[in-house]
Scaffold this active site. Sequence first.
Site, PDB file in Angstrom:
ATOM      1  N   LYS A 146      52.645  38.156  41.082  1.00 19.16           N
ATOM      2  CA  LYS A 146      52.441  36.741  40.722  1.00 19.16           C
ATOM      3  C   LYS A 146      52.997  36.427  39.388  1.00 19.16           C
ATOM      4  O   LYS A 146      53.424  35.341  39.022  1.00 19.16           O
ATOM      5  CB  LYS A 146      51.057  36.586  40.819  1.00 19.16           C
ATOM      6  CG  LYS A 146      50.389  36.591  42.219  1.00 19.16           C
ATOM      7  CD  LYS A 146      51.268  35.752  43.425  1.00 19.16           C
ATOM      8  CE  LYS A 146      50.617  35.841  44.727  1.00 19.16           C
ATOM      9  NZ  LYS A 146      51.415  35.020  45.744  1.00 19.16           N
ATOM     10  N   TYR A 180      49.622  43.626  42.967  1.00 22.04           N
ATOM     11  CA  TYR A 180      49.673  42.361  43.320  1.00 22.04           C
ATOM     12  C   TYR A 180      49.776  41.393  42.036  1.00 22.04           C
ATOM     13  O   TYR A 180      50.369  40.219  42.019  1.00 22.04           O
ATOM     14  CB  TYR A 180      48.077  42.010  43.810  1.00 22.04           C
ATOM     15  CG  TYR A 180      48.031  40.611  44.180  1.00 22.04           C
ATOM     16  CD1 TYR A 180      48.394  39.885  45.285  1.00 22.04           C
ATOM     17  CD2 TYR A 180      46.905  39.727  43.447  1.00 22.04           C
ATOM     18  CE1 TYR A 180      48.598  38.764  45.699  1.00 22.04           C
ATOM     19  CE2 TYR A 180      46.767  38.409  43.668  1.00 22.04           C
ATOM     20  CZ  TYR A 180      47.419  37.867  44.652  1.00 22.04           C
ATOM     21  OH  TYR A 180      47.203  36.500  45.148  1.00 22.04           O
TER      22      TYR A 180
END
Length: 241
Positions: free
Chosen positions: A168, A164
């Site tokens: 980003k 994750y």
Amino acid sequence: MDRVNNTKIALVTGANKGIGFAIAQGLGAIGFTVAVGARDDVRRKEAVERLRAADIDALGVALDVTSDDSVAAAAAAIEETAGRLDVLVNNAGIGGRTDGDAQDPTTLDLDVVRTVLDTNVFGVVRVTNAMLPLLRRADAPRIVNMSSNMGSLTLQTGPIMAAYAPSKSMLNSVTAQYARRLADTNVIVNAACPGYVATDFTGFNAPRTPEQGAATAIRLATLPDDGPRGGFFDDGGVVPW
């Protein structure tokens, strides 16, 4: 649908719940027609009904950001309905599995990485490139990519999530690349961090409301023509890369 053509229209991906819904609600409250992009038919319909109940002009757009065909169909639907797009908020995102140390970098499950990237990065590129022709028809087009300070290489916040958080970081980099490419156009592109918000992603165990998390995205979606480009912001200002 002349009423759509006479007002600004915003597409928010993953707008059926959480921060995405709050962004759609906030933009609708200031006069936008809001296209609720979501892949779940039932939740999309419910979100549209909730927005309309709040006197917001809303319509549903079937959209799975991981599917080229779905994204193309969504762009065609918006073109048929409105003929242009004023704002795109790339909000749809996933955290990815964490069971079995799937996101511990020392035991990283590469299938989890691929799945997360397909939504959080590739999905943004799919949607953005499909919608750019419609955005170019608008007077003041804005693109907002919903990121996270977990992607900040400087801050290194939050738990270790090796699928994750890097997704980003890559999204931030892609945002900067779009901003550079579109620097001589009226399309303004930025990334927003909503902060730690109480949603299903956080198990609803966080101090900020979805409305608070939506505020920066709404601000970036309505920037003046001389507003910042290619930046990463939260409600406190610039977030370090």
